[in-house]
Design a protein around this motif. Structure first.
Motif, PDB file in Angstrom:
ATOM      1  N   ASP A   1       0.820  -1.211   0.000  1.00 21.49           N
ATOM      2  CA  ASP A   1       0.000   0.000   0.000  1.00 21.49           C
ATOM      3  C   ASP A   1       0.857   1.265   0.000  1.00 21.49           C
ATOM      4  OD1 ASP A   1      -2.246  -1.557  -0.060  1.00 21.49           O
ATOM      5  OD2 ASP A   1      -2.661  -1.350   2.083  1.00 21.49           O
TER       6      ASP A   1
ATOM      7  N   ARG B   1       2.131   1.662  -3.542  1.00 21.41           N
ATOM      8  CA  ARG B   1       1.046   2.096  -4.436  1.00 21.41           C
ATOM      9  C   ARG B   1       0.719   3.566  -4.224  1.00 21.41           C
ATOM     10  NH1 ARG B   1      -3.221  -2.897  -3.898  1.00 21.41           N
ATOM     11  NH2 ARG B   1      -2.142  -4.319  -5.308  1.00 21.41           N
ATOM     12  N   ALA B   2       0.621   3.984  -2.963  1.00 19.81           N
ATOM     13  CA  ALA B   2       0.335   5.391  -2.671  1.00 19.81           C
ATOM     14  C   ALA B   2       1.471   6.283  -3.153  1.00 19.81           C
ATOM     15  CB  ALA B   2       0.094   5.574  -1.183  1.00 19.81           C
TER      16      ALA B   2
ATOM     17  N   LEU C   1       1.082   6.664  -6.859  1.00 24.76           N
ATOM     18  CA  LEU C   1      -0.038   7.562  -7.148  1.00 24.76           C
ATOM     19  C   LEU C   1       0.350   9.013  -6.902  1.00 24.76           C
ATOM     20  CD1 LEU C   1      -3.117   7.824  -7.785  1.00 24.76           C
ATOM     21  CD2 LEU C   1      -3.461   7.751  -5.331  1.00 24.76           C
ATOM     22  N   LEU C   2       1.027   9.277  -5.798  1.00 27.31           N
ATOM     23  CA  LEU C   2       1.439  10.645  -5.483  1.00 27.31           C
ATOM     24  C   LEU C   2       2.510  11.145  -6.447  1.00 27.31           C
ATOM     25  CD1 LEU C   2       1.472  10.537  -1.607  1.00 27.31           C
ATOM     26  CD2 LEU C   2       0.046  11.989  -3.041  1.00 27.31           C
ATOM     27  N   THR C   3       3.346  10.252  -6.956  1.00 29.76           N
ATOM     28  CA  THR C   3       4.333  10.652  -7.957  1.00 29.76           C
ATOM     29  C   THR C   3       3.632  11.124  -9.228  1.00 29.76           C
ATOM     30  OG1 THR C   3       5.938   9.098  -7.062  1.00 29.76           O
ATOM     31  CG2 THR C   3       6.315   9.877  -9.297  1.00 29.76           C
ATOM     32  N   GLY C   4       2.624  10.393  -9.650  1.00 27.02           N
ATOM     33  CA  GLY C   4       1.843  10.812 -10.809  1.00 27.02           C
ATOM     34  C   GLY C   4       1.110  12.114 -10.561  1.00 27.02           C
ATOM     35  N   LEU C   5       0.580  12.275  -9.365  1.00 21.61           N
ATOM     36  CA  LEU C   5      -0.104  13.508  -8.998  1.00 21.61           C
ATOM     37  C   LEU C   5       0.860  14.693  -9.017  1.00 21.61           C
ATOM     38  CD1 LEU C   5      -2.954  14.380  -8.091  1.00 21.61           C
ATOM     39  CD2 LEU C   5      -2.161  14.101  -5.743  1.00 21.61           C
TER      40      LEU C   5
ATOM     41  N   ALA D   1       5.292  11.440  -1.536  1.00 19.81           N
ATOM     42  CA  ALA D   1       5.658  10.238  -2.289  1.00 19.81           C
ATOM     43  C   ALA D   1       7.018   9.715  -1.832  1.00 19.81           C
ATOM     44  CB  ALA D   1       5.676  10.533  -3.786  1.00 19.81           C
TER      45      ALA D   1
END
Length: 58
Positions: free
Chosen positions: A10, A13-14, A17-21, A41
């Protein structure tokens, strides 16, 4: 090699996700949210790496 524990999975994964954000915020010119998302991230990835080293999974 053993599978990742749910906490490590998790966190990674988070972190992804935060890297993409952060990249998305950076592309549209929102610097402050991009910096915060990138910092979170990095923090989550470091937590997952520390847990992997602590458990001997890495």
């Amino acid at each position: 090699m053993r599978p990742l524990t749910p906490l490590n999975r998790d966190c990674l994964r988070a972190s992804a996700l935060l890297t993409g954000l952060a990249a998305g915020f950076g592309l549209v010119g929102r610097n402050a949210p991009a910096i915060v998302a990138a910092a979170l991230a990095c923090l989550l990835a470091l937590i997952a790496l520390r847990n992997l080293n602590w458990n001997g999974d890495r």
